[in-house]
Design a protein around this motif. Structure first.
Motif, PDB file in Angstrom:
ATOM      1  N   LEU A 148       0.830  -1.375   0.237  1.00  0.00           N
ATOM      2  CA  LEU A 148       0.090  -0.397  -0.338  1.00  0.00           C
ATOM      3  C   LEU A 148       0.413   1.426   0.203  1.00  0.00           C
ATOM      4  O   LEU A 148       0.072   2.158  -0.114  1.00  0.00           O
ATOM      5  CB  LEU A 148      -0.894   0.143   0.900  1.00  0.00           C
ATOM      6  CG  LEU A 148      -2.421  -1.319   1.145  1.00  0.00           C
ATOM      7  CD1 LEU A 148      -2.846  -0.992   2.080  1.00  0.00           C
ATOM      8  CD2 LEU A 148      -3.222  -0.666   0.094  1.00  0.00           C
ATOM      9  N   THR A 149       2.667   0.968   0.552  1.00  0.00           N
ATOM     10  CA  THR A 149       3.064   2.069   0.287  1.00  0.00           C
ATOM     11  C   THR A 149       3.722   2.584  -1.068  1.00  0.00           C
ATOM     12  O   THR A 149       3.706   3.696  -2.336  1.00  0.00           O
ATOM     13  CB  THR A 149       4.052   2.087   1.019  1.00  0.00           C
ATOM     14  OG1 THR A 149       3.195   2.432   2.737  1.00  0.00           O
ATOM     15  CG2 THR A 149       5.481   3.949   1.381  1.00  0.00           C
ATOM     16  N   LYS A 150       4.492   1.466  -1.552  1.00  0.00           N
ATOM     17  CA  LYS A 150       5.172   1.264  -2.581  1.00  0.00           C
ATOM     18  C   LYS A 150       4.221   0.605  -3.734  1.00  0.00           C
ATOM     19  O   LYS A 150       5.758   0.231  -4.603  1.00  0.00           O
ATOM     20  CB  LYS A 150       6.783   1.350  -1.968  1.00  0.00           C
ATOM     21  CG  LYS A 150       7.777   1.610  -2.924  1.00  0.00           C
ATOM     22  CD  LYS A 150       8.101   2.870  -3.378  1.00  0.00           C
ATOM     23  CE  LYS A 150       8.980   3.008  -4.673  1.00  0.00           C
ATOM     24  NZ  LYS A 150       9.721   4.721  -4.756  1.00  0.00           N
ATOM     25  N   GLY A 151       3.727   0.159  -3.916  1.00  0.00           N
ATOM     26  CA  GLY A 151       2.623  -0.784  -4.752  1.00  0.00           C
ATOM     27  C   GLY A 151       3.908  -2.610  -5.103  1.00  0.00           C
ATOM     28  O   GLY A 151       4.677  -3.148  -3.992  1.00  0.00           O
ATOM     29  N   MET A 152       4.612  -3.039  -5.836  1.00  0.00           N
ATOM     30  CA  MET A 152       4.827  -4.059  -6.685  1.00  0.00           C
ATOM     31  C   MET A 152       6.483  -4.008  -6.151  1.00  0.00           C
ATOM     32  O   MET A 152       7.683  -4.735  -6.276  1.00  0.00           O
ATOM     33  CB  MET A 152       4.557  -4.547  -8.004  1.00  0.00           C
ATOM     34  CG  MET A 152       3.657  -3.888  -8.138  1.00  0.00           C
ATOM     35  SD  MET A 152       3.016  -6.055  -7.304  1.00  0.00           S
ATOM     36  CE  MET A 152       1.340  -4.912  -7.024  1.00  0.00           C
ATOM     37  N   LEU A 153       7.082  -3.483  -5.300  1.00  0.00           N
ATOM     38  CA  LEU A 153       8.136  -3.297  -4.902  1.00  0.00           C
ATOM     39  C   LEU A 153       8.558  -4.262  -3.892  1.00  0.00           C
ATOM     40  O   LEU A 153       9.119  -5.032  -3.239  1.00  0.00           O
ATOM     41  CB  LEU A 153       8.847  -1.957  -3.632  1.00  0.00           C
ATOM     42  CG  LEU A 153      10.135  -1.673  -2.942  1.00  0.00           C
ATOM     43  CD1 LEU A 153      11.380  -1.840  -3.689  1.00  0.00           C
ATOM     44  CD2 LEU A 153       9.919  -1.064  -2.076  1.00  0.00           C
ATOM     45  N   VAL A 154       6.921  -4.791  -3.181  1.00  0.00           N
ATOM     46  CA  VAL A 154       6.917  -5.955  -2.381  1.00  0.00           C
ATOM     47  C   VAL A 154       7.208  -7.341  -2.859  1.00  0.00           C
ATOM     48  O   VAL A 154       7.460  -8.118  -1.980  1.00  0.00           O
ATOM     49  CB  VAL A 154       5.335  -6.081  -2.292  1.00  0.00           C
ATOM     50  CG1 VAL A 154       4.823  -6.011  -2.584  1.00  0.00           C
ATOM     51  CG2 VAL A 154       4.771  -6.516  -0.530  1.00  0.00           C
TER      52      VAL A 154
END
Length: 513
Positions: free
Chosen positions: A178-184
């Motif tokens: 929810l903060t940086k998208g697909m960086l997860v």
């Protein structure tokens, strides 16, 4: 260390990080690009009524905003509701969350290492790393993402003794999304590979882990589904394709560089800590079967290779590397401190170079008549680095606390100045121009400018859309009765009959239709 000493160190690290991250936080205008954009999206959320669902479907200048999920924007909007719209409230949520990463890294290190001293040194390295502090103070997403990742690692390591802690892993994955998208995908992949390499297979049989992942990822999935249902394929094309996966093979918005781009970023901004990193990384390799060694090796190599191969290059992409660098250096410093013996004259040579650079800073800032605090900063840098170089030459382990103290004071002085965002000098100051626009143009209007590129910070401060345009388009917009913002040379070259100059600022004139 005794338990009460650990609590004292944890509290001290918390106070030190908050002081460094919050000191004079609002003393400089917002920076292009991310800060201006994030602030504009947050202000539009703040202005909208809750029932409008603007918090769920954010906009930028009235248009759907598909770049990143809105967690940080929502936090900033909440900050606006408490303290009004200004630089301090814009940067406050990201600064506080990034500062929390320092004590968090100390806790993670305490679970990784056999002694708390390595954890303390690692946290101090992270605390005094220039890019971590500087970017963490900006209204950006990277520092917050790193803090959530450190919290994920803490929950993962803690679950080895107490299984319910594994619930936090899933919730942290959701917060990163929810903060940086697909960086997860990259950070989550590093965490998963660390589990495999360190042979913590029992984690995968922990029901709390999968429950946490299910519950933690659900809000993020729900947000993506809501966007897709509301906007259709347009959202998928912009958020997932243009703003995420296209960055792998294409230079988005012209941001590209050589494969060694991030190595140069480390060489430019990670000193003096980069000086000690090779031996720390080698130590991690020698202890690769330990928890900390496997985490440092996996995190450093996987993340560095990944961002180096991605075509789009941006300086802040390197930030998630710094916790891994800090852990490696922290263990190396702990080894030096406990053995009380080392021999590395190369370190002394490079530290002397930093002292000489400090002398150059004293001369430059004195002649340039810049802020006095920058002269004091250069003096502190020169003296502290000279003392550190002498202590290293004498093989005295006291160089470690002196180096930490010197770097912390240098960063405190830099952050108290108005020069910690040096990118502001790359173009004209936006606030005087924005004030000119606000005095004559209604909020939300479109203004066409001869300036070469769009500046989100200018859009934010003037509360209008300032759109760059070529000479023919400027002529056409004038015929359409639009406002123009022109520099002196373009104003002379354009034939604008019956034009009215409303005012001038920073070599720009605002022309009424």
């Amino acid at each position: 260390m005794r338990p009460f000493r650990e609590k004292e160190w944890l509290f001290s690290l918390l106070l030190s990080s908050l002081l460094l991250w919050l000191l004079c936080l609002g003393n400089s205008p917002l920076r292009d690009w991310d800060e201006g954009t994030v602030a504009q999206v947050a202000r539009e959320i703040w202005r909208a009524s809750f029932g409008s669902l603007h918090w769920l479907y954010p906009t930028l200048s009235g248009e759907p905003y598909h770049n990143k999920p809105p967690l940080m924007h929502l936090l900033i909007a909440w900050s606006y509701s408490l303290g009004g719209v200004n630089e301090l409230t814009t940067r406050l949520p990201a600064a506080v969350l990034t500062a929390l990463g320092v004590p968090l890294l100390y806790l993670v290190g305490g679970l990784l290492f056999n002694d708390s001293l390595s954890a303390l040194f690692a946290a101090l390295v992270y605390l005094t790393t220039l890019p971590v502090v500087r970017h963490g103070r900006l209204a950006m997403l990277d520092g917050t993402s790193i803090t959530f990742f450190l919290l994920l690692l803490f929950c993962l390591l803690k679950s080895r003794q107490q299984k319910p802690w594994a619930l936090g892993v899933g919730f942290c994955l959701g917060l990163i999304t929810l903060t940086k998208g697909m960086l997860v995908l990259l950070l989550g992949g590093i965490a998963g590979l660390f589990i495999l390499v360190s042979s913590q297979f029992a984690v995968f049989s922990n029901i709390y882990l999968w429950t946490g992942i299910l519950l933690g990822i659900a809000p993020a999935i729900a947000w993506y589904v809501a966007q897709w249902q509301y906007y259709g394929s347009n959202f998928l094309q912009i958020n997932l394709q243009a703003q995420t996966f296209d960055r792998i093979a294409q230079a988005v918005e012209g941001n590209t560089g050589a494969p060694w781009y991030y190595l140069l970023e480390l060489l430019k901004y990670a000193f003096p800590w980069l000086l000690f990193w090779p031996e720390g990384f080698y130590l991690a390799y020698k202890k690769r079967y330990s928890l900390w060694g496997s985490l440092v090796l996996v995190g450093t190599t996987v993340y560095f290779v990944a961002i180096s191969l991605i075509t789009t290059k941006l300086p802040w992409y390197v930030m998630p590397l710094y916790p891994f660098l800090a852990l490696a250096i922290g263990e190396k410093f702990s080894q030096i401190w406990q053995q009380k013996a080392f021999n590395s004259r190369v370190w002394a040579i490079f530290i002397v170079i930093m002292a000489i650079a400090g002398l150059g800073g004293i001369v430059y800032f004195t002649l340039a008549q810049e802020e006095p605090v920058l002269i004091v900063m250069s003096i502190v840098l020169t003296i502290s680095m000279a003392v550190v170089a002498w202590l290293i030459y004498k093989c005295d382990r006291i160089f470690i606390p002196v180096l930490f103290s010197g770097m912390y004071l240098v960063l405190l002085l830099l952050m108290s100045s108005q020069s910690w965002i040096w990118e502001l000098n790359e173009a004209f100051p936006v606030k005087p121009v924005a004030e000119l626009i606000r005095n004559h143009v209604s909020p939300g209007a479109k203004i066409y400018t001869s300036f070469a590129y769009s500046r989100p910070s200018l859009n934010f401060y003037c509360d209008c859309q300032v759109i760059p345009a070529t000479m023919p388009i400027l002529q056409q917009m004038w015929a359409n009765n639009d406002y123009l913002l022109l520099d002196k040379s373009r104003l002379k070259n354009l034939n604008l009959p019956m034009s009215k100059v409303l005012g001038s600022s920073e070599d720009f004139s605002l022309i009424a239709p």
